[in-house]
Structure formats: structure tokens, C-alpha cells
Design a protein around this motif. Sequence first.
Motif, PDB file in Angstrom:
ATOM      1  N   PHE A 475     -48.019  -2.602 -12.194  1.00 10.13           N
ATOM      2  CA  PHE A 475     -46.782  -1.540 -12.313  1.00 10.13           C
ATOM      3  C   PHE A 475     -45.616  -2.485 -11.902  1.00 10.13           C
ATOM      4  CE2 PHE A 475     -50.449  -0.207  -9.680  1.00 10.13           C
ATOM      5  CZ  PHE A 475     -50.846   1.794 -10.331  1.00 10.13           C
ATOM      6  N   GLY A 476     -44.790  -1.325 -12.935  1.00 11.53           N
ATOM      7  CA  GLY A 476     -43.373  -1.979 -12.990  1.00 11.53           C
ATOM      8  C   GLY A 476     -42.376  -1.171 -11.356  1.00 11.53           C
ATOM      9  N   SER A 477     -41.108  -1.120 -12.077  1.00  8.06           N
ATOM     10  CA  SER A 477     -40.123  -0.081 -11.212  1.00  8.06           C
ATOM     11  C   SER A 477     -40.452   1.490 -11.371  1.00  8.06           C
ATOM     12  CB  SER A 477     -38.777  -0.635 -12.153  1.00  8.06           C
ATOM     13  OG  SER A 477     -38.777   0.532 -13.239  1.00  8.06           O
ATOM     14  N   VAL A 478     -40.372   2.033 -10.321  1.00  7.43           N
ATOM     15  CA  VAL A 478     -40.345   3.432  -9.964  1.00  7.43           C
ATOM     16  C   VAL A 478     -39.412   4.235 -10.720  1.00  7.43           C
ATOM     17  CG1 VAL A 478     -40.687   5.451  -8.528  1.00  7.43           C
ATOM     18  CG2 VAL A 478     -41.590   3.474  -8.145  1.00  7.43           C
ATOM     19  N   ALA A 479     -40.087   4.989 -11.653  1.00  4.33           N
ATOM     20  CA  ALA A 479     -39.378   5.814 -12.809  1.00  4.33           C
ATOM     21  C   ALA A 479     -38.792   7.236 -11.589  1.00  4.33           C
ATOM     22  CB  ALA A 479     -40.320   5.735 -14.096  1.00  4.33           C
ATOM     23  N   ASP A 495     -45.734   8.072  -6.659  1.00  4.19           N
ATOM     24  CA  ASP A 495     -45.151   7.177  -7.227  1.00  4.19           C
ATOM     25  C   ASP A 495     -44.711   7.147  -8.938  1.00  4.19           C
ATOM     26  OD1 ASP A 495     -43.079   7.259  -4.874  1.00  4.19           O
ATOM     27  OD2 ASP A 495     -43.586   5.423  -4.337  1.00  4.19           O
ATOM     28  N   PHE A 496     -44.058   7.410 -10.096  1.00  2.00           N
ATOM     29  CA  PHE A 496     -44.863   7.018 -11.206  1.00  2.00           C
ATOM     30  C   PHE A 496     -44.158   5.891 -11.713  1.00  2.00           C
ATOM     31  CE2 PHE A 496     -45.901  11.714 -10.511  1.00  2.00           C
ATOM     32  CZ  PHE A 496     -46.925  10.971 -11.234  1.00  2.00           C
ATOM     33  N   ARG A 497     -44.628   4.658 -12.390  1.00  2.00           N
ATOM     34  CA  ARG A 497     -43.796   3.816 -12.300  1.00  2.00           C
ATOM     35  C   ARG A 497     -44.338   3.390 -13.817  1.00  2.00           C
ATOM     36  NH1 ARG A 497     -43.011   0.749  -8.126  1.00  2.00           N
ATOM     37  NH2 ARG A 497     -43.715   1.034  -6.150  1.00  2.00           N
ATOM     38  N   ASN A 498     -43.161   2.373 -14.425  1.00  2.00           N
ATOM     39  CA  ASN A 498     -42.832   1.898 -15.499  1.00  2.00           C
ATOM     40  C   ASN A 498     -44.195   0.886 -15.862  1.00  2.00           C
ATOM     41  OD1 ASN A 498     -40.686   3.715 -16.432  1.00  2.00           O
ATOM     42  ND2 ASN A 498     -39.662   2.039 -15.396  1.00  2.00           N
ATOM     43  N   ARG A 499     -44.882   0.682 -17.197  1.00  2.26           N
ATOM     44  CA  ARG A 499     -45.497  -0.481 -17.408  1.00  2.26           C
ATOM     45  C   ARG A 499     -45.258  -1.305 -17.637  1.00  2.26           C
ATOM     46  NH1 ARG A 499     -50.169   2.664 -19.146  1.00  2.26           N
ATOM     47  NH2 ARG A 499     -49.846   4.281 -19.448  1.00  2.26           N
ATOM     48  N   LYS A 500     -45.591  -2.832 -16.782  1.00  3.06           N
ATOM     49  CA  LYS A 500     -44.727  -3.908 -16.747  1.00  3.06           C
ATOM     50  C   LYS A 500     -45.817  -4.896 -17.427  1.00  3.06           C
ATOM     51  CE  LYS A 500     -42.257  -7.276 -13.800  1.00  3.06           C
ATOM     52  NZ  LYS A 500     -41.950  -7.963 -12.061  1.00  3.06           N
ATOM     53  N   VAL A 501     -45.524  -5.854 -18.497  1.00  3.58           N
ATOM     54  CA  VAL A 501     -45.984  -6.544 -18.850  1.00  3.58           C
ATOM     55  C   VAL A 501     -45.726  -8.054 -19.251  1.00  3.58           C
ATOM     56  CG1 VAL A 501     -46.812  -7.388 -21.630  1.00  3.58           C
ATOM     57  CG2 VAL A 501     -47.156  -5.015 -20.864  1.00  3.58           C
ATOM     58  N   PRO A 502     -46.552  -8.829 -18.150  1.00  8.16           N
ATOM     59  CA  PRO A 502     -45.608  -9.730 -17.918  1.00  8.16           C
ATOM     60  C   PRO A 502     -45.590 -10.944 -19.327  1.00  8.16           C
ATOM     61  CG  PRO A 502     -46.858 -10.026 -16.531  1.00  8.16           C
ATOM     62  CD  PRO A 502     -47.333  -8.920 -17.632  1.00  8.16           C
ATOM     63  N   VAL A 503     -44.446 -11.504 -20.293  1.00 11.35           N
ATOM     64  CA  VAL A 503     -45.147 -12.096 -22.169  1.00 11.35           C
ATOM     65  C   VAL A 503     -44.097 -13.282 -21.421  1.00 11.35           C
ATOM     66  CG1 VAL A 503     -44.304 -10.266 -22.812  1.00 11.35           C
ATOM     67  CG2 VAL A 503     -42.243 -10.733 -22.161  1.00 11.35           C
ATOM     68  N   ARG A 504     -44.427 -14.347 -22.672  1.00  6.90           N
ATOM     69  CA  ARG A 504     -44.003 -15.543 -23.321  1.00  6.90           C
ATOM     70  C   ARG A 504     -44.236 -15.496 -24.656  1.00  6.90           C
ATOM     71  NH1 ARG A 504     -48.751 -18.937 -21.360  1.00  6.90           N
ATOM     72  NH2 ARG A 504     -49.498 -17.338 -20.987  1.00  6.90           N
ATOM     73  N   LYS A 522     -41.586   2.743 -20.013  1.00  9.52           N
ATOM     74  CA  LYS A 522     -41.363   4.091 -20.355  1.00  9.52           C
ATOM     75  C   LYS A 522     -41.891   4.709 -19.943  1.00  9.52           C
ATOM     76  CE  LYS A 522     -36.322   2.328 -18.956  1.00  9.52           C
ATOM     77  NZ  LYS A 522     -34.770   2.557 -18.749  1.00  9.52           N
ATOM     78  N   GLY A 523     -41.503   6.191 -19.687  1.00 10.21           N
ATOM     79  CA  GLY A 523     -42.713   7.293 -20.243  1.00 10.21           C
ATOM     80  C   GLY A 523     -42.295   8.278 -19.954  1.00 10.21           C
ATOM     81  N   ASP A 524     -43.004   9.410 -19.610  1.00 12.10           N
ATOM     82  CA  ASP A 524     -43.045  10.818 -19.103  1.00 12.10           C
ATOM     83  C   ASP A 524     -43.305  10.582 -17.418  1.00 12.10           C
ATOM     84  OD1 ASP A 524     -41.699  11.756 -21.110  1.00 12.10           O
ATOM     85  OD2 ASP A 524     -43.680  12.761 -22.347  1.00 12.10           O
ATOM     86  N   SER A 525     -43.116  11.548 -16.599  1.00 11.97           N
ATOM     87  CA  SER A 525     -43.423  11.651 -15.159  1.00 11.97           C
ATOM     88  C   SER A 525     -43.891  12.713 -14.490  1.00 11.97           C
ATOM     89  CB  SER A 525     -42.329  10.449 -14.621  1.00 11.97           C
ATOM     90  OG  SER A 525     -41.325  10.690 -14.246  1.00 11.97           O
ATOM     91  N   CYS A 526     -43.940  12.850 -13.642  1.00 16.21           N
ATOM     92  CA  CYS A 526     -44.082  14.338 -13.017  1.00 16.21           C
ATOM     93  C   CYS A 526     -45.134  14.754 -13.767  1.00 16.21           C
ATOM     94  CB  CYS A 526     -42.886  14.275 -12.129  1.00 16.21           C
ATOM     95  SG  CYS A 526     -42.444  12.791 -10.981  1.00 16.21           S
ATOM     96  N   PRO A 527     -46.185  15.217 -14.192  1.00 19.00           N
ATOM     97  CA  PRO A 527     -46.639  16.217 -15.204  1.00 19.00           C
ATOM     98  C   PRO A 527     -47.201  17.306 -14.265  1.00 19.00           C
ATOM     99  CG  PRO A 527     -47.982  14.439 -14.487  1.00 19.00           C
ATOM    100  CD  PRO A 527     -46.749  14.229 -14.185  1.00 19.00           C
ATOM    101  N   SER A 528     -46.898  18.624 -14.693  1.00 20.18           N
ATOM    102  CA  SER A 528     -47.543  19.518 -13.783  1.00 20.18           C
ATOM    103  C   SER A 528     -48.591  19.085 -13.023  1.00 20.18           C
ATOM    104  CB  SER A 528     -47.555  21.249 -14.421  1.00 20.18           C
ATOM    105  OG  SER A 528     -45.971  20.897 -14.678  1.00 20.18           O
ATOM    106  N   ASP A 544     -49.086   5.545  -6.321  1.00 19.25           N
ATOM    107  CA  ASP A 544     -48.796   4.640  -7.724  1.00 19.25           C
ATOM    108  C   ASP A 544     -49.289   5.181  -8.611  1.00 19.25           C
ATOM    109  OD1 ASP A 544     -46.897   3.177  -5.892  1.00 19.25           O
ATOM    110  OD2 ASP A 544     -48.202   2.089  -5.381  1.00 19.25           O
ATOM    111  N   VAL A 545     -48.678   5.605 -10.010  1.00 14.98           N
ATOM    112  CA  VAL A 545     -49.202   5.833 -11.387  1.00 14.98           C
ATOM    113  C   VAL A 545     -48.610   5.265 -12.829  1.00 14.98           C
ATOM    114  CG1 VAL A 545     -50.570   7.803 -12.675  1.00 14.98           C
ATOM    115  CG2 VAL A 545     -50.802   8.108 -10.167  1.00 14.98           C
ATOM    116  N   TYR A 546     -49.267   4.838 -13.232  1.00 14.76           N
ATOM    117  CA  TYR A 546     -48.002   4.476 -14.255  1.00 14.76           C
ATOM    118  C   TYR A 546     -48.013   5.947 -14.827  1.00 14.76           C
ATOM    119  CZ  TYR A 546     -50.505   0.431 -13.574  1.00 14.76           C
ATOM    120  OH  TYR A 546     -50.674  -1.308 -14.251  1.00 14.76           O
ATOM    121  N   VAL A 547     -46.665   5.633 -16.261  1.00 20.66           N
ATOM    122  CA  VAL A 547     -45.684   7.337 -16.126  1.00 20.66           C
ATOM    123  C   VAL A 547     -46.560   6.833 -17.894  1.00 20.66           C
ATOM    124  CG1 VAL A 547     -43.474   6.236 -15.487  1.00 20.66           C
ATOM    125  CG2 VAL A 547     -44.499   4.949 -17.479  1.00 20.66           C
ATOM    126  N   THR A 548     -46.356   8.416 -18.535  1.00 22.62           N
ATOM    127  CA  THR A 548     -47.032   8.692 -19.900  1.00 22.62           C
ATOM    128  C   THR A 548     -46.318   8.183 -20.906  1.00 22.62           C
ATOM    129  OG1 THR A 548     -48.557  10.407 -18.326  1.00 22.62           O
ATOM    130  CG2 THR A 548     -48.319  10.216 -21.509  1.00 22.62           C
TER     131      THR A 548
END
Length: 564
Positions: A475-479, A495-504, A522-528, A544-548
Motif C-alpha cells: 500500500f502506498g500513499s492515501v489517494a 482509505d484508497f491507497r496507491n499501489r507501491k512497487v519496490p524496484v531495483r 495511481k488510479g481512481d478511488s471512492c467508487p459508488s 485500506d483498499v488499492y485504487v483502481t
Amino acid sequence: MDPMHSAPDDFSCPPSAAGPTSVRARDPVAASLGNASLLGVGYLLLGRWGLAVANVLVTIVLVSLLASLEQPGWVQVVIVLWWVAVTAHGWYLAGGRFRRTSSESIVSVEGPPLPSNPPRRTQRLIALGATIPILLAIGGLRVDAWWIEQAAAKAHRADNCQQTLSILDGLWLGHRIADAPLVARSGVSIEACQLLLGAERSAKEDRLLAARTLQDYSAHPGALWKGVNDRRAQLFLAQAASEFDTAVASDGELMRSDDSDELSDTLEDPDRAREKELEAGFGQLSTLLEEYPGRGGEAEKVVDGFVDDLPTENACETKVITDWLRRARLGHGLDPSAEVLPEVAPAASVGCGDELLDGGNPEQARESYQQLLEQYPDHELASRAERGIRQATLAIQLEQVSNLLGSPLDENSNPAYCRNPAPYGGAKPYRGRDHGPYPALLFGKAEHKAQLPSSWLASGPAKAVLVICTSPMKFGSVADSCLYGPKAGRVYSVDFRNRKVPVRVYELRTGKPVANTSIEIKGDSCPSFLRYTTVVVDTGPPSDVYVTSSKSDVRTAYGKLIDP
């Protein structure tokens, strides 16, 4: 009066009172000549039938031994002694015990009348008639055997052993009886000729076997051909030339020509087979010069023929030969390395490196190029060898990187490269921002990889600039935060959070990391309506839920790495 005094030929003794008188005349010359036939004729003239039979039997035994024994020389000596003995014995019996008159010897014997012997002349004619044909036959056979031996020896000396054997085939039992030692010598000549003919037959398939057979022939007591040493030398020279021809042949021809006991080994390693041919060729020449030191010029001609065949059509085959010549310690003035190596070895090293590199053997190719720089650093091909080393090094690196990238994936779907990165100097450099996109190899997030543009993805390490290794998504930051409900009299905040991907991120050219960070998709949040899953008891939606995220959201996030 002496009973043995001489009397006239017509002398006769009066009959004895005891009975009739018989007169038997005996001639020592006739008796000895008759016995000289070895058939007991002298004894027969003397009326000694028993001695005559014994004489014939002994003669038959001796002749049988003479004909049957392999070494009959002693039997022939015994026969000569026997001949002398019976001849002397006939003389003794005829002249040593009886009275003789002027014309013949007579003796008076009491008893019934006995037939009188023929006159002396008749006895001698009978003895000569029996003995002379035998002596003439024996003499003729001995002379004939001598001529046969001489003719066979002449053919043998002329290296015509087929004719020699044919001539000696004319010897028969009569020759053996007449001259047993000569016939025995012919057996020795036959053995020697058989060795010589066997060597010639072997020379067609196995020259070394032929040379060994000729050596046996040379040591044989029946050897007469003076050209045996020249023939042995020719075999050694021909064998060396054949070995050299095979050594400079192509790998395929080399394998077809190899019929040694180590065929299976050489099939797996044609280079070793080629070295064996060289060792054998120079070995034959060394043997030649050890046995025949005066043939150095002929050996040098064979070596010159070998040198003229260099280089071969295949550079690596030539390099095997030049490498062996450099290692070998050849004596007898046969070492051609001083002449061959400077002329042939540099081009062979570079050409072989090119062949190995094109054939997918970069490590061996680099060694071949490096060999030129070590042995001939100032050669005109040195710059080409340096380029070859760079190309071979890149090929080695590419192979190493490909193996790391193609290794089994770990639990995060990353290859071994992500844990042990390695450089590939042939990759394009990573130059930072505003110079992308940089084709990348992305591991760990197949679902994200599928949403990226094909121009961002490399087809393999040869086309890649970056290698991106990912870790499990978090889970990334709260969108955004939204309230859902009421449900069972309660309102839930999600809370709708961005998808956080650790990368090297690694630059493939150097194998060094260019980024060790996390990207947020990032993505869309707060669906009906918010769908969630419960287990047994509904406790409400998760906090906590991932954004779409859409495809563009994924591209935007990875674009910061690939196309900054």
C-alpha cells in the motif's frame, strides 16, 4: 711249402682226400668297388649274402634319416664314414685272407662243390656297373642342386623372391639325398624370402609393420638382398609423409583416416588426433635418422613438403599445428618452427579467433587473440587481435548475463541477475533524464509488463539498457478517503491507497544500480459501491483498499524509470 705262394693262372690243386675241392676266385678291387655302391655288391661278389643284406638295410636307414631330418648334416657324415668302412671292408675280405695267383686269388675249401666266381675282369665290370651310375647320379644331383642354389641366390639378391621360391621349388628328395646341407641352406633362404615378401604385402596397409619385418629379414642368416636398408628408409619416409598429410587434412578427413585403437578418443577430440599424427610423423623421421644418420637430406625434404602445406584452409587446424610445433622439442635438425611460426602462427591465431567467435566459443576465441598479442605484440595483426578480444569479451559477458537472466525465478519472480548483477559492455549506456526511453527487461510484475508499450521492453539482453527487478506490491500513499454505509447502523471510513512497487533498476552496460526506490501507481478511488469479501461474519469493508489503476496509470508509474 708256403700255402699262399704265387702260381701260374692254370694252376689247380689236387682233390683232397676228405672230399671234393671247390675254388672261388676273389678280387679286392672288385669287392671294394662293389661295396662303394653302398648296395652290398662287393659282398655279393664275395658270396657274403648276409653282409650284403645288412649293408643294404643300413644304407636304407641312413638315407631315410637323411631325407627326414631337418638338420641332416651329421647323417651325411655318417654315410661318408659308412661308405669308407664298407669299401675298405670289401677290400679286406677279398685280399687279406686268401691266396692269389698271377691272375686271380683262389682258396681250397673242403665240402660240396661251389660255383666259381667270374673272372676278375668280369667282377670289376659288374662292380663298376653298379657303382658308377650311383656315383654319377649323386654327382649330377649335387651339381644340379648347386646350380639351383646359385640361380635362386641371384634372384634373391635382385629382390625377386617370387622367382627365388619358384627356383628352389625345383629341389626334390634326390637333391636332399645327394647334398643335404645345400637343401638345408635352401630352407633358410626360403624363410628369408618369405619375410621379404611378407614385408612387401604389409607395406600396402601398415608400413611400420613392414619396416619391422624387414628388420627381422636383415637379421636373418638367409638374407641376401642388399637393398633392405634403403627399403626400410623409404618406408619410414613414406610413413612420415603420410602422417603429415593427415595432420594437415580437414577434421572430417582426419577422422576418416584414423584407424588406430584410440579412434573413439580422437573422434571426440580431432585436435588431439592431429597432434598424434604430428608426433608420429616426426617420430618416424627420428627413427630413420637414428638408424641411418646419412639420410638427413631425405628427411628434410619430407619436412619441407609438410611446411609447404601450411597454412591449411582452416585457421584453427593450422593453429593446432603451430602450437604443437612451438611446444615440441624436435631433434636431428628437423625442427621447422623457426621458419614456420613467424610466417604462419600470427594469421592462424587471429583467424582461429574469428572462427571460434563466429562459432559461439568466445572464451577460446579470446585466448587465441591473446596468444597473438603475447607472442607477436608488434605484429601488423595486433590491432585486429585487440578488436577481437573486445568482441570476445562482450560475447562472454552477454553469455554470462543471459545465463543470469535466464536462471530459475525466485519467490518474487526475479532471476539470479537481480541478486548478482553482471555487466554487458555491449549494451547502450543509461544517460539519465531526457534521453529515454531505455528498453528494459522487467521482472516480477508480469501483469504490469503486459500494459507497457512494446518500445519500452527489450526482446533480450542484447537489446536492453535497463534491468528492472520488483518486489511484492504494498500500500502506498492515501489517494482519497471515503465513507461507506450505513450498514447495521454503522458508517465505515475506507482509505484508497496507491499501489507501491519496490524496484531495483540496474544499468546493463555496467551491472551497477541506477535506482533503488519504489514507484506508486495511481488510479481512481471512492467508487459508488465498494465490493469486498467476508468470511463467516461481515465485519464491514477493509480500512485500506488499492485504487483502481488503468493502463495509463501503470505506464505513468514505470515511465519515471524507463522514459524519465
